[in-house]
Design an enzyme around this catalytic site. Structure first.
Site, short mmCIF file in Angstrom:
data_model
loop_
_atom_site.label_atom_id
_atom_site.label_comp_id
_atom_site.label_asym_id
_atom_site.label_seq_id
_atom_site.Cartn_x
_atom_site.Cartn_y
_atom_site.Cartn_z
CB CYS A 70 -2.87 2.27 5.45
SG CYS A 70 -3.84 2.57 3.95
CB CYS A 177 -3.03 10.48 3.32
SG CYS A 177 -2.09 9.26 2.36
#
Length: 261
Positions: A70, A177
């Protein structure tokens, strides 16, 4: 060998699949936080608290390494995660691949969440690694959420909106992302100019998977006998792979190779 991965949601699937391809024999622990996602809008303290809880749930299964799959958690919570878990468990963060993208000469676009786009963190990566390469920061509102819930219409709309902000002469796109890697080919199609060589996409999954193996002194063995151990934790609760995960090639790979328990 056991490798754990953590994220707010299913963005960890890309890195988990990369680990599976490099070491099919590795047991996997996938720890996410559906109760607390999205992490992006949270304060740093709040996000760190959520990330530590997800990491502790994974650490209870005694992995050899933990991949923080992440970008947001890597930016804000990595020091706290390493302070708590290392050296017992090596912690590998995820950084957008600006350096290898810029090495190709550009122009480069960085697709990222609106909060990351224009942030001091991302601007620092551009300053440190892009040199004189032309870089365009492209905010992608709604794309991570659309991918998380496998909402096909919302994915199409978010990709189209981001593609409209991407220069037509772009030669490389950084996927800033981890969720975006699950729809990488759809992104490539959206930004590909007619009559030019394929746009190169730069994700982080392969790099963090390889780094995790290096940190524990393991070599890739893609021909190893596949493991059948996949542990899925949703905000600390044992579960199976979420239905949305099976909408993606990476999720199906994990589900077929190692039934969840």
């Amino acid at each position: 060998m056991k490798i754990a991965l953590m994220d707010s949601g299913i963005g960890l699937l890309a890195a988990a699949a990369a680990v599976r391809r490099l070491r099919p024999d590795a047991a996997l622990v996938l720890s996410s936080d559906p109760d607390g996602m999205p992490w992006g809008p949270r304060t740093t303290d709040d996000l760190t608290t959520r990330a530590l809880a997800v990491a502790r749930a994974a650490a209870a299964h005694r992995p050899d390494a933990l991949i923080v799959a992440c970008n947001t958690a890597s930016v804000h919570a990595l020091p706290a995660l390493r302070a708590e878990l290392e050296p017992a468990i090596p912690v590998i963060g995820t950084v957008p691949a600006v350096k290898p993208a810029a090495a190709g000469g550009g122009p480069v676009a960085i697709w990222a969440t609106p909060l990351t786009t224009g942030s001091p963190y991302q601007r620092g990566l551009i300053r440190d690694f892009a040199g004189s390469v032309d870089v365009t920061e492209v905010p992608c509102p709604g794309l991570a959420d659309a991918v998380q819930y496998a909402d096909e219409d919302a994915i199409d709309r978010a990709i189209a909106a981001a593609a409209a902000l991407t220069p037509a002469d772009v030669r490389a796109v950084v996927l800033g992302c981890t969720h975006y890697e699950l729809v990488a080919e759809r992104i490539r199609t959206a930004v590909q100019p007619a009559g030019l060589p394929p746009v190169v996409l730069h994700g982080s999954a392969q790099a963090v998977a390889a780094q995790a193996l290096r940190r524990i002194g393991a070599l890739p063995e893609p021909a190893a006998t596949p493991a059948t151990d996949l542990t899925v934790l949703l905000s600390g609760r044992p579960a199976g792979l979420p239905d949305a995960a099976l909408a993606y090639v990476e999720g199906r790979l994990l589900g077929e190779a190692a039934p969840a328990h």
